[in-house]
Write an enzyme that holds these catalytic residues in place. Structure first.
Site, PDB file in Angstrom:
ATOM      1  N   CYS A 164      17.398 -40.437 -11.488  1.00  0.00           N
ATOM      2  CA  CYS A 164      16.746 -39.136 -11.695  1.00  0.00           C
ATOM      3  C   CYS A 164      16.400 -38.879 -13.155  1.00  0.00           C
ATOM      4  CB  CYS A 164      17.643 -38.029 -11.160  1.00  0.00           C
ATOM      5  SG  CYS A 164      18.014 -38.258  -9.424  1.00  0.00           S
ATOM      6  N   HIS A 295      19.060 -30.164 -16.705  1.00  0.00           N
ATOM      7  CA  HIS A 295      18.849 -30.964 -15.490  1.00  0.00           C
ATOM      8  C   HIS A 295      19.184 -30.086 -14.282  1.00  0.00           C
ATOM      9  CE1 HIS A 295      18.309 -34.527 -13.138  1.00  0.00           C
ATOM     10  NE2 HIS A 295      19.550 -34.516 -12.677  1.00  0.00           N
ATOM     11  N   HIS A 332      14.116 -30.956  -6.677  1.00  0.00           N
ATOM     12  CA  HIS A 332      14.386 -32.128  -7.511  1.00  0.00           C
ATOM     13  C   HIS A 332      13.302 -33.158  -7.232  1.00  0.00           C
ATOM     14  CE1 HIS A 332      16.151 -35.189  -9.766  1.00  0.00           C
ATOM     15  NE2 HIS A 332      17.434 -34.917  -9.579  1.00  0.00           N
TER      16      HIS A 332
END
Lengths: 405, 352
Positions: A164, A295, A332
């Site tokens: 990610c 994040h 996400h």
């Protein structure tokens, strides 16, 4: 604080173009407006039979993609090409007359899921019936297609994957190419599409939220898988000035690290190292950093570890930068996340406006950060930091700030 | 700026897992006969059998390097990085299992463990954990140039003083899906693919065993056609070689040997020879080694395999069976068909 020796013979780097395809906007203007207005791009999963799914919400891009001229390519290529086109127009670059243009992108899935979808839908699947799809299967194929479509020759070309953190890592790779004089212009970013196997795999790990993403909230329940493409054009300040380019902001520092202790359970130490490396490289004082685009996945572990890392660096010095995660709005976006969130950070500086961290009812007391809850705030930002962290303990942080005068 | 040195090398290939075995294969030109011969590499450590084969190979190659290379335990571990290159990263195999599970068993069949282990980055993650390398851990997934880009990033990070050292790994596992896909795309069995992995340890310090410096690494991408060779392929090869010579300030006459990571097919060899002639001239008559003819095409691992063989040739002063005096500079060229080329020069005997 870790120590890095800075090399003095390096080029400074500016941001001269941005482009985006997201679930809350197909261009940067709509995206940032919707982001600040608190629009959520989350919805019931579309295009796949979810009758047996435990979790049925995602942040897909619904409806047709903005540009029809690349309709022959698969969906991820179309998203990437649209975002690149917007960024190139935005930058005013003339491809024919500029220095060679390099490409640095991050992705987790690329176009590999197109064949999966075919396998799910074609009960008599035979690979030799889909030979034309095979050349688009390799994970680096979208970058090759991009080079081909825009006739980009002579530069460097790379695809990276750090889970990610891929999008931010790709920005860091491009940033270093310019600083170390391997390139003058790098088109950077990340892209990924919604893929049932990603959703189901993370669902099996019990980290998909049943409804919304609530980063840093006491009752956060996990992530929602999003999709999109974020593209940022990095250029040496010298090259940008030579062609009198519009400059959004500069890239001041980049840091990356690896937890090197566990594949899926961050403790925050590696996150702290990546932020500290970026700050040290930027030469800024902690007080110069007014905003952190976190994040902030909305999972219990990530948010706790990230908040701890931020607190360890800043709070002990009596400094409390604003913090928000935009995953409540766009989910996400995996390999695209770092790039899209970097764009949000750049636009925050450019418009003096910090986007909100959505869906906060009660901030987790264990996350002692200065959270921008639910509504945007106006704020002149000298410098801002964007974080991305991924499975495998891969961490990347990048700092933007300072206008090129 | 730091100078960058090769401190240690390691390989896992169908022709053996020690440098000596592989060099012997090259010396005696033990050509392989089919791709199938090279899918399953035998007799290597299965310590990591729970990982996918690609990560297993990569971690094994890294182990070879780290056994030979001691790092001071007091050294800050965030000054060491992990850089991996792989074109497919073992993903096809896990993708097949997860897709089959979803079709046959429904969503509950999708494995949480495989979801964590399916990423291309698994090799780097395990190596970083095993060695406690807390610096950057980046996996390059740029097709046949993957390990070249990983090597370049590690080189830059050390050269510009962000890191003291880094492990660079190229790894590839060829399963039946990749093999079948290549056959279908190429419409014939022209590609002899091979599983395998290679690893080098780069450092800002010279060590006693390896007096080899990486003097330059360059990348050129003059994009041609997707999936096929064009004139851009050899033009890129020529440009990359010229850039490497210019950057390192080495004359073409001073290149003692060339390692071409093109060559299992006549087309590749023709493009390489054209590119070499354009850059080094018709008069260049130094030996050229084509390791892929013997070891097969390891896709994302190709560059690192070339670099390892280059280092070994410099150390042994041997090209195949012939001892040809004291070798100093080796040029290594790796490319894909589209015209993306990585080129490096290794030099022996650099003064401290």
């Amino acid at each position: 604080m870790i120590k890095i020796k800075r090399e003095s013979n390096i080029q400074e780097v500016a941001v001269t173009g941005i482009g985006i395809v997201s679930s809350i906007g197909f261009n940067t203007e709509d995206f940032f407006l919707n982001l600040c207005e608190g629009k959520e791009g989350t919805n019931l999963i579309s295009g796949f039979d979810t009758s047996q799914y435990r979790r049925k919400i995602a942040a897909q891009i619904l409806g047709p993609l903005p540009n029809k001229k690349w309709a022959n390519y698969n969906r991820v290529n179309q998203m990437l090409l649209s975002a690149v086109e917007e960024a190139l127009i935005d930058s005013g670059l003339n491809i024919e007359s500029s220095s060679p243009i390099s490409l640095s992108f991050g992705t987790m899935i690329g176009g590999v899921s197109e064949l999966e979808d075919i396998v799910f839908n074609d009960k008599n699947f035979q690979l030799n019936n889909y030979v034309d799809k095979l050349k688009y299967y390799p994970i680096n194929a979208p970058v090759d297609i991009l080079a081909n479509e825009f006739n980009l020759k002579g530069g460097l070309k790379s695809t990276v994957m750090t889970a990610c953190a891929s999008g931010t890592t790709a920005l860091g790779v491009g940033f270093n190419w310019i600083r170390y004089k391997r390139a003058d212009i790098v088109i950077c970013g990340g892209y990924d599409i919604f893929r049932p196997l990603t959703h189901l795999g993370l669902s099996s790990l019990r980290i998909i939220s049943p409804d919304k993403v609530r980063p840093f909230d006491l009752n956060r329940k996990g992530i929602l898988i999003g999709e999109g493409a974020g593209v940022i054009i990095l250029e040496s300040v010298e090259h940008a000035m030579m062609r009198k380019a519009k400059t959004y902001t500069n890239v001041l520092g980049y840091g990356s690290s690896c937890d090197a202790n566990d594949l899926a359970h961050p403790d925050g130490d590696g996150m702290q190292v990546s932020m500290e490396k970026a700050i040290l490289e930027s030469g800024l004082s902690l007080r110069d950093i007014n905003y952190i685009n976190a994040h902030g996945t909305g999972t219990l572990q990530n948010d706790l570890a990230e908040a701890r890392a931020i607190t360890k660096i800043f709070n002990k010095e009596g400094i409390f930068p604003y913090v928000s995660s935009i995953k409540g709005a766009i989910g996400h976006t995996i390999g695209a996340a770092g790039a899209i969130e970097a764009i949000a950070t750049i636009l925050s500086i450019y418009h003096s406006k910090i986007p909100p961290n959505l869906n906060v009812k009660q901030q987790d007391d264990n996350c002692k950060i200065n959270l921008v809850k639910n509504k945007y705030i106006k704020k002149d930002i000298k410098a801002a930091l964007s974080n991305s962290f991924g499975f495998g303990g891969n961490n990347a942080s990048i700092i933007f700030g300072g206008l090129n005068e | 700026m730091n100078r960058v040195y090769v401190n240690s090398i390691g390989m896992v290939t169908p022709k053996g897992h020690s440098i000596m075995e592989i060099v012997n294969s090259l010396i005696f030109e033990k050509k392989m006969t089919s791709s199938e011969e090279n899918y399953l590499i035998k007799d290597y450590s299965l310590e990591y059998k729970n990982l996918n084969f690609c990560a297993n190979l990569g971690v094994n190659a890294a182990d070879q390097v780290m056994i030979k290379h001691e790092i001071n335990r007091d050294t800050q571990r965030n000054n060491f990085g992990t850089f991996v290159g792989t074109a497919y990263g073992g993903f096809t195999d896990t993708q097949y299992h997860q897709t089959s599970a979803l079709i046959n068993e429904g969503p509950l069949g999708v494995s949480p463990g495989l979801s964590i282990h399916s990423g291309f980055h698994l090799t780097g993650d395990i190596i970083a954990i095993k060695n406690k390398f807390e610096g950057p851990n980046i996996t390059f997934t740029s097709g046949e140039n993957s390990s070249g880009l990983a090597f370049m990033e590690a080189f830059d990070q050390i050269k510009y003083q962000n890191l003291e050292g880094a492990i660079v790994v190229g790894t590839e596992f060829i399963d039946k899906f990749i093999s079948e896909g290549y056959k279908l795309i190429n419409n014939q069995n022209v590609e002899i693919l091979s599983s395998g992995a290679g690893s080098v340890f780069l450092s800002n310090q010279q060590n006693n065993l390896f007096n080899i410096e990486v003097v330059t690494i360059q990348f050129v991408s003059n994009f041609g056609k997707i999936g096929s060779y064009s004139s851009q392929t050899y033009k890129s090869i020529s440009s990359a070689i010229l850039k490497a010579l210019k950057d390192s300030n080495i004359n073409k006459q001073d290149i003692d040997i060339v390692i071409s990571m093109l060559g299992p097919t006549p087309t590749e060899e023709i493009h390489f020879l054209k590119g070499m002639k354009m850059s080094l001239g018709k008069e260049f008559k130094k030996p050229v080694i084509y390791p892929k003819k013997i070891l097969g095409d390891m896709l994302g691992a190709n560059f690192i395999i070339g670099a390892i063989i280059g280092a070994e040739v410099l150390l042994s002063n041997k090209v195949m069976l012939a001892e040809i005096g004291d070798l100093k500079n080796v040029l290594i060229v790796s490319s894909d068909s589209f015209g993306n080329v990585v080129c490096t020069i290794l030099q022996k005997g650099a003064e401290k």
